[in-house]
Design a protein around this motif. Structure first.
Motif, PDB file in Angstrom:
ATOM      1  N   ALA A 110      10.202  13.743  -6.129  1.00  0.00           N
ATOM      2  CA  ALA A 110       9.373  14.270  -5.271  1.00  0.00           C
ATOM      3  C   ALA A 110       9.325  12.659  -4.784  1.00  0.00           C
ATOM      4  N   THR A 111       8.480  13.272  -3.718  1.00  0.00           N
ATOM      5  CA  THR A 111       8.010  11.767  -3.278  1.00  0.00           C
ATOM      6  C   THR A 111       6.022  11.950  -2.791  1.00  0.00           C
ATOM      7  N   PHE A 112       5.288  10.904  -2.067  1.00  0.00           N
ATOM      8  CA  PHE A 112       3.912  11.595  -2.057  1.00  0.00           C
ATOM      9  C   PHE A 112       4.228  12.322  -0.546  1.00  0.00           C
ATOM     10  N   GLY A 113       5.193  12.467  -0.014  1.00  0.00           N
ATOM     11  CA  GLY A 113       5.414  13.008   1.183  1.00  0.00           C
ATOM     12  C   GLY A 113       5.872  14.797   1.272  1.00  0.00           C
ATOM     13  N   ASP A 114       5.189  15.232  -0.838  1.00  0.00           N
ATOM     14  CA  ASP A 114       6.095  16.184  -0.804  1.00  0.00           C
ATOM     15  C   ASP A 114       4.644  16.871  -1.200  1.00  0.00           C
TER      16      ASP A 114
ATOM     17  N   ASN B 298      -7.164   4.193   1.810  1.00  0.00           N
ATOM     18  CA  ASN B 298      -5.943   4.738   3.327  1.00  0.00           C
ATOM     19  C   ASN B 298      -5.362   3.509   3.174  1.00  0.00           C
ATOM     20  N   ARG B 299      -5.171   1.909   2.872  1.00  0.00           N
ATOM     21  CA  ARG B 299      -4.351   0.775   2.288  1.00  0.00           C
ATOM     22  C   ARG B 299      -3.198   1.476   2.112  1.00  0.00           C
ATOM     23  N   LEU B 300      -3.130   1.535   0.820  1.00  0.00           N
ATOM     24  CA  LEU B 300      -1.420   2.474   0.133  1.00  0.00           C
ATOM     25  C   LEU B 300      -0.987   3.483   1.476  1.00  0.00           C
ATOM     26  N   PHE B 301      -1.917   4.463   1.430  1.00  0.00           N
ATOM     27  CA  PHE B 301      -0.826   5.311   2.058  1.00  0.00           C
ATOM     28  C   PHE B 301      -1.079   4.692   3.643  1.00  0.00           C
ATOM     29  N   ASP B 302      -1.118   3.334   4.171  1.00  0.00           N
ATOM     30  CA  ASP B 302      -1.105   3.086   5.264  1.00  0.00           C
ATOM     31  C   ASP B 302       0.043   2.522   5.395  1.00  0.00           C
TER      32      ASP B 302
ATOM     33  N   LYS C 161       3.710   6.023   5.732  1.00  0.00           N
ATOM     34  CA  LYS C 161       3.753   4.694   6.421  1.00  0.00           C
ATOM     35  C   LYS C 161       5.061   5.228   7.723  1.00  0.00           C
ATOM     36  N   ASN C 162       6.326   5.876   6.812  1.00  0.00           N
ATOM     37  CA  ASN C 162       6.545   6.365   8.374  1.00  0.00           C
ATOM     38  C   ASN C 162       6.733   8.213   8.521  1.00  0.00           C
TER      39      ASN C 162
END
Length: 77
Positions: free
Chosen positions: A16-20, A42-46, A51-52
């Motif tokens: 899995a990824t953070f997208g999940d 927020n920095r890590l998420f952006d 990012k996409n």
């Protein structure tokens, strides 16, 4: 930042990824540090994790007096 590195490693271990991720629960011992936590998140998420991605997961932050380990400052579920 280490919390998110640990989560990323755990997610990868099951394909899995953070997208999940749909939701985060954040337990924090010192609520005066919440702005610092949000800045890192927020920095890590952006820059890295979302990012996409069009949408980030929802999150809830809860102030607590103790966590499982006395040295821990926060826990992310």
């Amino acid at each position: 930042e280490q919390v998110y590195k640990n989560l990323e490693k755990a997610l990868k271990s099951v394909g899995a990824t953070f997208g999940d991720v749909a939701k985060f629960g954040i337990y924090i011992k010192d609520m005066s540090k919440i702005a610092e936590f949000r800045e890192v998140r927020n920095r890590l998420f952006d820059q890295k994790y979302y990012k996409n991605q069009p949408n980030r997961p929802v999150s809830t932050a809860i102030g607590v007096t103790e966590l499982f380990h006395p040295d821990w400052l926060l826990e992310v579920e």
